[in-house]
Design a protein around this motif. Structure first.
Motif, PDB file in Angstrom:
ATOM      1  N   THR A 816     -14.030  30.068  39.621  1.00 56.17           N
ATOM      2  CA  THR A 816     -13.346  30.936  40.595  1.00 56.17           C
ATOM      3  C   THR A 816     -13.898  30.710  41.999  1.00 56.17           C
ATOM      4  OG1 THR A 816     -13.003  32.596  38.878  1.00 56.17           O
ATOM      5  CG2 THR A 816     -12.783  33.325  41.151  1.00 56.17           C
ATOM      6  N   LEU A 817     -15.212  30.585  42.108  1.00 55.08           N
ATOM      7  CA  LEU A 817     -15.817  30.365  43.423  1.00 55.08           C
ATOM      8  C   LEU A 817     -15.491  28.979  43.966  1.00 55.08           C
ATOM      9  CD1 LEU A 817     -19.320  31.986  42.780  1.00 55.08           C
ATOM     10  CD2 LEU A 817     -17.400  32.981  44.019  1.00 55.08           C
ATOM     11  N   GLU A 818     -15.453  27.985  43.070  1.00 56.17           N
ATOM     12  CA  GLU A 818     -15.146  26.610  43.515  1.00 56.17           C
ATOM     13  C   GLU A 818     -13.735  26.509  44.056  1.00 56.17           C
ATOM     14  OE1 GLU A 818     -15.906  24.585  39.906  1.00 56.17           O
ATOM     15  OE2 GLU A 818     -18.058  24.349  40.243  1.00 56.17           O
ATOM     16  N   SER A 819     -12.819  27.281  43.461  1.00 60.81           N
ATOM     17  CA  SER A 819     -11.423  27.228  43.911  1.00 60.81           C
ATOM     18  C   SER A 819     -11.196  28.054  45.176  1.00 60.81           C
ATOM     19  CB  SER A 819     -10.509  27.727  42.795  1.00 60.81           C
ATOM     20  OG  SER A 819     -10.818  29.070  42.469  1.00 60.81           O
ATOM     21  N   ASN A 820     -12.218  28.752  45.643  1.00 61.76           N
ATOM     22  CA  ASN A 820     -12.096  29.561  46.862  1.00 61.76           C
ATOM     23  C   ASN A 820     -13.295  29.282  47.775  1.00 61.76           C
ATOM     24  OD1 ASN A 820      -9.725  31.632  46.303  1.00 61.76           O
ATOM     25  ND2 ASN A 820     -10.929  31.464  44.415  1.00 61.76           N
ATOM     26  N   PRO A 821     -13.350  28.083  48.346  1.00 61.93           N
ATOM     27  CA  PRO A 821     -14.514  27.734  49.188  1.00 61.93           C
ATOM     28  C   PRO A 821     -14.658  28.633  50.404  1.00 61.93           C
ATOM     29  CG  PRO A 821     -12.758  26.107  49.405  1.00 61.93           C
ATOM     30  CD  PRO A 821     -12.376  26.964  48.261  1.00 61.93           C
ATOM     31  N   ALA A 822     -13.540  29.148  50.921  1.00 58.17           N
ATOM     32  CA  ALA A 822     -13.645  30.027  52.093  1.00 58.17           C
ATOM     33  C   ALA A 822     -14.376  31.320  51.730  1.00 58.17           C
ATOM     34  CB  ALA A 822     -12.243  30.336  52.627  1.00 58.17           C
ATOM     35  N   LEU A 982     -12.211  40.183  39.826  1.00 53.62           N
ATOM     36  CA  LEU A 982     -12.845  39.218  40.735  1.00 53.62           C
ATOM     37  C   LEU A 982     -11.804  38.489  41.564  1.00 53.62           C
ATOM     38  CD1 LEU A 982     -15.368  37.738  41.722  1.00 53.62           C
ATOM     39  CD2 LEU A 982     -15.127  36.168  39.789  1.00 53.62           C
ATOM     40  N   ALA A 983     -10.655  38.212  40.975  1.00 49.95           N
ATOM     41  CA  ALA A 983      -9.604  37.501  41.709  1.00 49.95           C
ATOM     42  C   ALA A 983      -9.142  38.313  42.913  1.00 49.95           C
ATOM     43  CB  ALA A 983      -8.427  37.205  40.778  1.00 49.95           C
TER      44      ALA A 983
END
Length: 995
Positions: A816-822, A982-983
């Motif tokens: 989840t964190l990797e897909s949302n670098p911002a 979390l999403a």
């Protein structure tokens, strides 16, 4: 010459006696005259007061009767009832009436009202229907004035005044109102209040004496008032102040004569003594020469004094300077000896005649003494000075005084301690001032009444006294006293025997201290260690200990099997006459354990927060208490889990009790914030008997039975039988287990998160700081819907799936964190929980390390949380696990700190960055000083080790404010942030950043 001297010795005292006798007799006669005038004045004043009081009393009663007549109803259907009510009300408000009678217009008595108590009455309702004349008074219907009469009643032996008149002369049909007054009762009360026993008086009317006290004496002091009206009758009052038992004038005369005789006698003796003065002076000189004091006689001379005479000891006392001092005046001598204040005091004695005495230090080295006692007296026109060398005595007194003061300061300044001395029979004869601060009793009072204040003595008191009697020092012992305020105080005594040279006991000394607070703290700590702080029930630790004792007792009883004693085989009827003896023990009743898990508790927690859950647990525990007795055990062993052990009861008896308990729970309704909840209890029941192997096996079996009850429909009990020892997972548990496996294979979990907010940063600035949140896990099942973590996580742990769940959470959080670098740029820490199984799994460690090395998420953004209990249980594995991932860059938090049995020693040995303070201490920190002190200690020690702290279960703003004051670094709870997917958190942050 001798005859003339003898004449003066007797003539002067005789003349003085006659003169003083005349003076005192004149003074006594004058005092008697003044005393007679004062008696007349006092009697007149009191008589006027009595008259005024009687007139006021009369006026008030007559006015009250007028008011009744004016208010007499014209059309009252029942005038008797109205009259009776008014009469009783009037007699209740105004005392003194003996009766109130209502006579109709025909002159017949309609009703007589009498008071309940207080006066004697001669009338009652037996006269109803009789003519008015039976009352003793006849009234004209046309008169507006009261008519009255004074009657003596043989029945009451009192005089009574009757007054009455027509209620309305203009309307004679209303009838008459007649009031009776008990004269003796009224006068007895009023005169008793106004006139003291020091007065004689007589009150009369119509030639009858109504009231009198004492006997009036015709000595010119009697006062008689003019006749005055009392209830329309003319009264006369005579009063006289009693003669004092002490005739002051005569006393003055007698005392004066005695004093005159005494003065004359003293004068005679002085004159007679003057004759033999020369002989006395000679004897005095002889005594002064033999004295051990220096005696100096000075004579006034030109505003100073010169030495005219001294005894021989003065030359010894001032040896070395005697010749020099002899030629000096008094002022010069004192300057020479550096006693500069003495001349001033000598002058004062010469002027006033008041002797002077003082102890003075002698700083001059010209004479031998260092301290002098000086006495100065006036001798006729001369001054006599006595000087004594008190150097040695004064030094000894000063040394003793300093020693006593030092000892007193030391003893009296002791905080919560005092020293004491007792006799050989253990009676207190001395206690220091510290006792008064401890018990509130004065020292003398305590020594006198000590046995009265004792509430409890040691059981070994006799042994302690025997040890002391042998001359040995006993161990300190405790005695309970009752303080002056009624509170109990516990004192610890440390006795020391005092022996004489022969080794015999002569006294006991020692020191005592107040240990009340220490004992109370020990009891409180013991209670806290063994009881749940929320419900007050036994906690898991205490329950386990009690359960082991029960199992040990059960096994001991099982080991005591019936046995017999006989002779050798076949010897029963032999000559030895040995008979077989069979001893049978009554088998003890078994105990029954019930494992209780609350149904729908998580729904309350999730809907209303932890305060609601806490309130629910307290109320449920109250219900459970109603179904246990003094020998049963009731404990809270987990969040919403309870255990009951019914002692010495059969299984049938327990199940009957459980039926009632479940009914009470099902009837219970929990209301919070206008929300209504229905709760239940799933109970696993198992019998404790000799076949029970261990406490762990017993709890596990009861736990399985509890889950069986839960899956059978909740709010019921399930009894574990011997043939269920290997209970298979039932259909419901299979469904949860199936959903768990399916979620692991097909990513059926859902990640939630809850923020961990900084408490040391102002709220308006928190938005500018990096996010810190904890990953939470939810399991969705298409068949069962949302499954509680409290259900599937224990199931995963029991079936060895927890390490796979942990790996899934780590992998999917990183995805989840990797897909949302911002979002990563706005994150400070993401906390991921790891179970005890994962902590001891080397393969799981390897996989997590590989995943952390391959991800684009910076390792310093990830913080792994391990519980305190897990870390301590697997200390070596935990240290290896932490060390491996810290080398990569990850940080660690020690979760639920304080809930387990570990100490700060383990905290020092674990290389963690955060300490998460267990919520059981945080939730009540505002109201519970123990929780407040515990959180303070954990926070301070963690900071001293360089670790940051996180407080769990922050349920409201007040809790958060207390934590800020304690400088706790972070907080987590419903008051700061509620769990959310979390999403949603990631997308919200990304949208906020792009906006």
């Amino acid at each position: 010459m001798l005859s003339r001297i003898n004449h003066r010795i007797y003539a002067f005292p005789t003349v003085l006696f006659l003169f003083l006798t005349l003076v005192f007799v004149s003074a006594g006669v004058s005092i008697q005259s003044e005393e007679r005038a004062a008696r007349v004045s006092k009697a007149n004043t009191v008589a006027e007061q009595v008259k005024i009081s009687l007139e006021v009393f009369s006026t008030e009663r007559i006015q009250a009767l007028h008011n009744v007549m004016r208010n007499w109803p014209t059309f009252e259907p029942n005038q008797v009832d109205w009259f009776n009510a008014q009469a009783l009300s009037l007699m209740g408000m105004q005392k003194g009436y003996s009766s109130l009678a209502f006579v109709n217009a025909k002159g017949n008595i309609e009703w007589i009202a009498t008071p309940n108590s207080g006066v004697k009455t001669r009338l009652d309702n037996r006269l109803v229907g009789q003519p008015m004349s039976e009352l003793g008074l006849t009234i004209s219907s046309m008169s507006e004035k009261f008519e009255s009469t004074l009657i003596f009643s043989p029945q009451t032996q009192h005089h009574h005044i009757l007054i009455g008149r027509a209620i309305s002369p203009q309307e004679p049909e209303h009838g008459y109102l007649i009031a009776g007054f008990d004269v003796q009762s009224i006068l007895g009360v009023m005169l008793g209040e106004l006139v003291g026993p020091q007065f004689n008086f007589k009150l009369a009317a119509d030639n009858a004496i109504l009231f009198e006290s004492g006997v009036l004496v015709n000595d010119g002091t009697q006062v008689s008032l003019a006749p005055f009206s009392f209830i329309t009758r003319a009264f006369t009052l005579s009063m006289q102040s009693q003669l004092s038992p002490y005739n002051t004038g005569m006393l003055v005369i007698v005392i004066g004569l005695i004093m005159t005789a005494l003065v004359s006698y003293v004068l005679h003796k002085q004159l007679k003594g003057a004759v033999s003065l020369s002989d006395s002076q000679q004897r005095y000189l002889t005594a002064s020469e033999a004295s051990l004091d220096a005696l100096l006689i000075y004579q006034p001379s030109d505003e100073d004094f010169v030495l005219v005479e001294s005894n021989s000891y003065s030359r010894y006392l001032f040896r070395g300077a005697c010749d020099v001092l002899h030629a000096m005046t008094l002022s010069e001598q004192m300057r020479y000896l550096e006693l500069h204040d003495i001349p001033k005091h000598v002058q004062s004695v010469a002027e006033t005649g008041v002797p002077y005495e003082s102890h003075l230090p002698l700083t001059s080295d010209k004479v031998a003494p260092e301290w002098l006692k000086i006495q100065v007296v006036k001798a006729a026109n001369n001054i006599a000075i006595t000087v004594r060398d008190v150097t040695e005595r004064f030094k000894a007194q000063q040394d003793l005084k300093r020693s006593e003061e030092k000892y007193r300061r030391l003893v009296d300044g002791m905080h919560r301690h005092f020293v004491y001395t007792k006799t050989v029979d253990h009676t207190f004869i001395y206690v220091s001032a510290g006792l008064e601060k401890i018990l509130g009793y004065a020292q003398e009072t305590f020594c006198k009444n000590e046995p009265k204040y004792v509430r409890q003595v040691p059981d070994e008191t006799f042994e302690i006294r025997e040890i002391i009697a042998r001359g040995n020092k006993p161990e300190p012992y405790l005695v309970h006293y009752q303080g002056s305020g009624g509170k109990s105080v516990v004192l610890e005594f440390s006795d020391t025997p005092i022996l004489d040279e022969a080794g015999a006991l002569i006294a006991i000394e020692g020191i005592a201290r107040d240990v009340t607070k220490e004992l109370a703290l020990q009891e409180e700590v013991f209670f806290q260690a063994n009881h749940d702080q929320l419900t007050g029930l036994l906690n898991r630790y205490a329950f386990d200990a009690q359960l082991r004792e029960i199992l040990l007792h059960t096994n001991d009883n099982a080991a005591c099997t019936p046995f017999s004693v006989t002779g050798k085989s076949g010897d029963i009827n032999s000559k030895t006459n040995v008979t077989a003896i069979n001893l049978h023990r009554e088998p003890a009743k078994p105990s029954v354990m019930c494992f209780i898990d609350m149904d729908r508790f998580k729904l309350v927690n999730d809907s209303c927060g932890h305060p609601a859950g806490d309130k629910l647990l307290k109320e449920i525990s109250t219900i459970f208490r109603q179904f246990v007795n003094g020998q049963d055990l009731l404990a809270r062993i987990g969040g919403d889990e309870f255990c009951i052990i019914f002692r010495n009861q059969s299984l049938d008896e327990v199940t009957q009790c459980l039926d009632k308990l479940l009914l009470a729970v099902s009837n219970y309704r929990f209301v919070y914030d206008d929300k209504l909840f229905f709760v239940g209890a799933s109970i696993g029941v198992i019998e404790i008997n000799e076949s029970t192997q261990s406490a762990e096996a017993l709890i596990k079996a009861a736990d399985n039975a509890c889950y069986k009850a839960k899956h059978l429909g909740r709010n019921r009990y399930f009894v574990f039988r011997e043939n269920d020892s290997q209970m298979a997972i039932d259909d419901s548990e299979n469904q949860v287990l199936h959903a768990l496996h399916k979620a692991l294979q097909h990513d059926g979990f859902e990640l939630y998160s809850q923020a961990i907010m900084p408490l040391t940063v102002p709220q308006e600035e928190q938005g500018a700081h990096l996010q810190h949140y904890e990953i939470l896990l939810r399991l969705n099942s298409k068949e069962s819907g949302l499954i509680s973590p409290g259900l599937f996580i224990p199931l995963a742990e029991r079936h060895g799936l927890m390490n796979k769940v942990d790996l899934w959470v780590v992998d999917n959080t990183l995805k989840t964190l990797e897909s949302n670098p911002a979002h990563i740029d706005n994150v400070g820490k993401v906390a991921i929980n790891l179970s005890g199984i994962t902590l001891g799994d080397e393969m799981a460690l390897h996989k997590i390390a590989q995943r952390m090395q391959s991800t684009t998420v910076p390792a310093e953004k990830i913080c792994f949380e391990i519980t305190e209990t897990t870390a301590v249980t697997n200390l070596n594995a935990a240290k290896h696990f932490i060390s491996t991932l810290r080398d990569i860059g990850c940080s660690f938090a020690l979760d639920d700190f304080g809930a387990g049995m570990s100490s700060f020693t383990y905290l020092k040995n674990l290389d963690v960055d955060y300490v998460k303070i267990d919520g059981s201490f945080v939730r009540n920190i505002v109201h519970d000083p123990i929780d407040h002190a515990t959180v303070t200690a954990i926070n301070n020690i963690a900071h001293s080790m360089g670790k940051q702290t996180v407080a769990e279960f922050v349920v409201d703003n007040a809790t958060a404010e207390v934590l800020r004051k304690l400088k706790v670094d972070y907080g987590q709870g419903f008051a700061l942030d509620k769990p959310k997917p979390l999403a949603h958190r990631v997308q919200w942050r990304v949208k906020l950043a792009s906006a």
